[in-house]
Scaffold this active site. Structure first.
Site: not given
Ligand code: IPM
Ligand code: MN
Length: 356
Positions: A142, A191, A223, A247, A251
């Site tokens: 990032y 990884k 993975d 990230d 999710d």
């Molecule tokens: C998160 C979001 C952000 C990230 C984006 C919006 C830049 O997906 O906070 O997880 O990738 O960190």
């Molecule tokens: Mn995210």
């Protein structure tokens, strides 16, 4: 006590979920005798529209001068075609980097009330689920060097994953400290079979682990971790990982808890200061329709009460109120299941505030 909170509503559903969260915080203030001063500031797409930049200097300065930051969400289709450094997301990264918030805590807790909203079979999730994803937040790909150049097969683009010993050490240390207060188990995700940065990551984590002999450490390739999260999520307690892997895996972990609309996060640095935001995005498709789930932001405010203000009782009161509302059967659309009561953003937040 008096606290100054910088509020960055952002874009899409950001303004509605933060607005509702402020009402909940006001209720906490009333009930427990604290005063919260809210200062609303621009960040993300709305800041681009108003000032031409996703992170105005004034916003960053005001955040630095506050006790904590509450952020909604940034981004949306309107700004999707801007160059990378001008996008709303660059504002968010600027905040994380500029405020030195290297650690992102993302607790994925399945409320037993939401077992029906979870996409995994009941025998896989069991009674409950409680995973803490500790995501490194100011390093890795990032923040690495990126750009375009010409290559043999035409123009090339590159992003760089790089980690220093110091960066890995501080996030690993924090993960072990958190694990000590839980079930004393850390899974470090990398990884290392392919990436040199992951080999350094693993070396450093192993070294830090020596200071925490009471905590069990294991390593998993990313993975495999992605697979294990849906195969047998109960094997995890604290997961520590890089910015990008964190990230993605957070999710995935959020779906185990029923909805991404339920997951709060805390971004922390060296001191008490922190930035608190839901892990979901700006959901432009449902923005302004009173449909968004504000619980992730409300639970982020609870994390703020806990981590920045050390108001454990108040944090609990917010979390208990959220649980109560769910127990009583109220649901926003994303966590709706047959027989439950469908309510909107404002109503579910009002119900939470009422129960504090
Ligand atoms: C998160 C979001 C952000 C990230 C984006 C919006 C830049 O997906 O906070 O997880 O990738 O960190
Ligand atoms: Mn995210």
């Amino acid at each position: 006590m008096e606290y100054r909170i910088a509020v960055l509503p952002g874009d899409g559903i950001g303004p509605e979920v933060t607005e509702q969260t402020l009402l909940v915080l006001e209720r906490v203030g009333e009930k427990f005798n604290h005063s919260f001063q809210f200062q609303k500031l621009l960040a993300g797409g709305c800041a681009i529209d108003a000032t031409g930049t996703p992170l105005p200097e004034e916003t960053l300065e005001a955040c630095k001068n506050s006790d904590a930051v509450l952020l909604g969400a940034v981004g949306g289709p309107k700004w999707d075609n801007l160059p990378g450094d001008k996008r709303p997301e660059a504002g968010l990264l600027g905040l994380r980097g500029g405020l030195g918030l290297f650690a992102n805590l993302r607790p994925a807790i399945l409320n037993k009330e939401l077992r029906d909203a979870c996409t995994l079979r009941p025998d896989i999730i069991g009674e409950s689920m409680d995973i803490m994803v500790v995501r490194e937040l100011t390093g890795g790909i990032y923040f690495g060097e990126r750009g375009r150049r010409s290559g043999k097969m035409g123009e090339e683009a590159f992003d760089t994953e790089s980690y220093s010993v110091g960066e890995v050490e501080r996030i690993a240390r924090l993960a072990f400290e958190i694990a000590r207060k839980r079930s004393k188990k850390v899974t470090s995700v990398d990884k290392a079979n392919v990436l040199e940065s992951s080999r350094l990551w693993r070396e450093v984590v192993v070294r830090v682990a020596k200071d925490f002999p009471d905590v069990t450490l294991d390593h998993m390739y990313v993975d495999n971790a992605a697979m294990q999260l849906v195969r047998n999520p109960k094997q995890f307690d604290v997961i520590v990982t890089t910015n990008m892997f964190g990230d993605i895996l957070s999710d995935e972990a959020s779906m185990i808890t029923g909805s991404i609309g339920m997951l709060p996060s805390a971004s922390l640095g060296e001191g008490e200061f922190g930035m608190y935001e839901p892990i979901h995005g700006s959901a432009p498709d449902i923005a302004g329709k009173d449909m968004a789930n504000p619980l992730a932001t409300i639970l982020s405010a609870a994390m703020m009460l806990r981590y920045t203000m050390h108001l454990e009782k108040e944090a609990r009161a917010v979390e208990d109120a959220v649980n109560k509302v769910l127990e009583e059967g109220y649901r926003t659309g994303d966590i709706m299941s047959p027989g439950k009561k469908l309510v909107g953003t404002a109503e579910i937040a009002r119900l939470v505030a009422e129960r504090i």
